[in-house]
Design an enzyme around this catalytic site. Structure first.
Site, PDB file in Angstrom:
ATOM      1  CG  HIS A  74      40.346  -4.097  24.697  1.00  0.00           C
ATOM      2  ND1 HIS A  74      39.287  -3.301  24.332  1.00  0.00           N
ATOM      3  CD2 HIS A  74      39.816  -5.313  24.981  1.00  0.00           C
ATOM      4  CE1 HIS A  74      38.167  -4.001  24.403  1.00  0.00           C
ATOM      5  NE2 HIS A  74      38.463  -5.234  24.792  1.00  0.00           N
ATOM      6  CB  ALA A  75      44.540  -8.065  23.384  1.00  0.00           C
TER       7      ALA A  75
END
Length: 134
Positions: A51-52
């Protein structure tokens, strides 16, 4: 935008008595810490992260064991970081895709700039890429 980078924390002590490392804001941590969490007993076959964040900044520390962190910037640049020394952390700014793979004995400490908010996460890699193309 600044990319991920390693932070070396002060290491005080000696091998015969042990060590202590210190993380203070803003000397080593470039943001005010609003959340701290840790992961442990993660099977080596599991790839975490993926994820970011839109807004959250983080510093990751392998306080025990080894953690391989792969980061990807908006321009597609991929970088690999090997965390295995408890006085070294990895700064991850917003909009950096990251994954972590742990040795079984790894304990990861994470210091984050914001409290948990599910809407801050970009969990789909194609969505991450789409955001940067627009």
């Amino acid at each position: 935008m600044e990319g991920p980078y390693l932070i070396e924390f002060p290491k005080v002590g000696a091998s015969d008595i042990g060590f202590i490392s210190i993380a203070e804001c803003p000397q080593q941590i470039p943001f005010e810490i609003k959340r701290t969490f840790w992961t442990y007993y993660t099977p080596e076959s599991v790839l975490r992260g993926r994820h970011a964040h839109h807004r959250t900044e983080q510093v990751l520390v392998a306080v025990a064991g080894r953690i391989i962190v792969t980061t990807e910037l908006s321009n597609g640049e991929v970088e690999l970081f090997r965390l295995e020394d408890p006085h070294v952390g990895l700064y991850i700014p917003p909009y950096v895709w990251h994954t972590m793979q742990y040795s079984h004995s790894a304990v990861q400490l994470v210091m984050a700039s914001l409290p948990y908010n599910a809407e801050d996460y970009i969990r789909d890699h194609s969505e991450f890429q789409r955001i940067w193309k627009s």
